[in-house]
Motif scaffolding. Sequence first.
Motif, mmCIF file in Angstrom:
data_model
loop_
_atom_site.group_PDB
_atom_site.id
_atom_site.type_symbol
_atom_site.label_atom_id
_atom_site.label_comp_id
_atom_site.label_asym_id
_atom_site.label_seq_id
_atom_site.Cartn_x
_atom_site.Cartn_y
_atom_site.Cartn_z
ATOM 1 N N UNK A 92 0.850 -1.498 0.143
ATOM 2 C CA UNK A 92 -0.238 0.149 -0.204
ATOM 3 C C UNK A 92 1.217 1.139 0.267
ATOM 4 N N UNK A 93 2.137 1.215 0.056
ATOM 5 C CA UNK A 93 2.973 1.761 0.283
ATOM 6 C C UNK A 93 3.998 1.247 0.352
ATOM 7 N N UNK A 94 5.701 2.086 -0.316
ATOM 8 C CA UNK A 94 6.592 2.101 0.418
ATOM 9 C C UNK A 94 7.149 1.679 1.408
ATOM 10 N N UNK A 95 6.719 2.108 2.247
ATOM 11 C CA UNK A 95 6.979 1.732 3.688
ATOM 12 C C UNK A 95 6.655 -0.048 4.042
ATOM 13 N N UNK A 96 6.200 -0.704 2.942
ATOM 14 C CA UNK A 96 6.109 -1.946 3.458
ATOM 15 C C UNK A 96 7.189 -2.576 2.605
ATOM 16 N N UNK A 97 7.707 -2.083 2.045
ATOM 17 C CA UNK A 97 8.471 -2.098 1.164
ATOM 18 C C UNK A 97 9.651 -3.552 2.103
ATOM 19 N N UNK A 162 8.866 3.492 -6.665
ATOM 20 C CA UNK A 162 7.643 3.970 -6.030
ATOM 21 C C UNK A 162 7.423 4.929 -4.448
ATOM 22 N N UNK A 163 7.063 5.988 -5.420
ATOM 23 C CA UNK A 163 7.339 6.939 -3.536
ATOM 24 C C UNK A 163 5.719 7.304 -2.642
ATOM 25 N N UNK A 164 5.128 6.070 -3.192
ATOM 26 C CA UNK A 164 3.555 6.269 -2.080
ATOM 27 C C UNK A 164 4.466 6.347 -0.745
ATOM 28 N N UNK A 165 3.448 7.668 0.466
ATOM 29 C CA UNK A 165 4.370 7.492 2.048
ATOM 30 C C UNK A 165 2.937 7.250 2.583
ATOM 31 N N UNK A 166 1.924 7.719 2.317
ATOM 32 C CA UNK A 166 0.928 7.487 3.199
ATOM 33 C C UNK A 166 -0.416 6.079 2.543
ATOM 34 N N UNK A 167 -0.578 5.164 3.485
ATOM 35 C CA UNK A 167 -1.248 4.258 2.873
ATOM 36 C C UNK A 167 -3.425 5.239 2.322
ATOM 37 N N UNK A 168 -3.636 4.830 1.567
ATOM 38 C CA UNK A 168 -4.946 4.866 1.509
ATOM 39 C C UNK A 168 -5.768 3.797 2.365
ATOM 40 N N UNK A 169 -6.667 4.148 3.183
ATOM 41 C CA UNK A 169 -7.055 3.040 4.016
ATOM 42 C C UNK A 169 -8.864 2.718 3.246
ATOM 43 N N UNK A 184 5.238 -10.510 4.941
ATOM 44 C CA UNK A 184 4.034 -10.072 5.424
ATOM 45 C C UNK A 184 4.272 -8.904 7.219
ATOM 46 N N UNK A 185 5.329 -10.121 7.717
ATOM 47 C CA UNK A 185 6.118 -8.676 8.211
ATOM 48 C C UNK A 185 6.421 -7.148 8.587
ATOM 49 N N UNK A 186 6.273 -6.775 6.854
ATOM 50 C CA UNK A 186 6.028 -5.158 6.282
ATOM 51 C C UNK A 186 4.956 -4.657 6.414
ATOM 52 N N UNK A 187 3.417 -5.482 6.495
ATOM 53 C CA UNK A 187 2.764 -5.345 5.997
ATOM 54 C C UNK A 187 1.580 -4.989 6.888
ATOM 55 N N UNK A 188 0.897 -3.677 6.698
ATOM 56 C CA UNK A 188 -0.160 -3.199 8.126
ATOM 57 C C UNK A 188 -1.330 -3.263 7.330
ATOM 58 N N UNK A 189 -2.586 -4.285 8.556
ATOM 59 C CA UNK A 189 -3.494 -3.947 7.793
ATOM 60 C C UNK A 189 -3.941 -5.132 6.636
#
Length: 221
Positions: A92-97, A162-169, A184-189
């Motif tokens: 959902x964002x590059x924070x989950x990479x 990919x520059x998305x840092x804000x997840x679309x809820x 999956x350890x990096x994946x939120x919700x």
Amino acid sequence: MSKIPVYFMPGLAASTSIFERISLPQETFEVHLLEWEIPLGSETLTAYAKRIAEKITHKNPVLIGVSFGGILVQEMAKNIDVKIVIIISSVKSNLEFPLRMKIAKKTKAYKLIPLDLLLNIESLAKFSFGDKVNQRLKLYEKFLSVRDKRYLDWAIEQVILWDRTVIDERVIHIHGDVDDVFPIKNIKKCIVVKGGTHIMILNKFKWLNENLPKIILEEYQ
């Protein structure tokens, strides 16, 4: 009641045949399969997403994307009104990479990937690597249809950068608990599929066929 339009986008370099085992009830859903196109010059992901979004002919569709296709449908949703965005085996964002992708971005190591191997799966398949590897090569040969080097160079770079840092809820995320590309350890919700790998669109199709209609209908109200 008119049918619910559902558009599927495959993963990086994959053909629409990855969805051959996915079956949504025909009386309720109208399924459309989107395909990868060769990028135009140095086309940005934003511009590419806008171009692919122009192929959608229904108002308020459901967009479902797998892996890089999941990234793309999120970008497409910026250009058109969509009812639901569902991503499978994606982020959902590059924070989950995973860390290796973040390192690849910093070091530009992604530019060193030997794409010639991907372009010559048939040649590679002539060698015997053992049953497991040969089976995987056969899968690649069948499902990875986009062998154009321009596309592969472009697609790998678009994922890494990919520059998305804000997840679309609002995005619904379905993810396997043994995904080795996006752990999956990096994946939120997300909705967790037990035993699901990165290619669970192929081998967890029964779970998806049972649950996708329910997930869509719950959100479609």
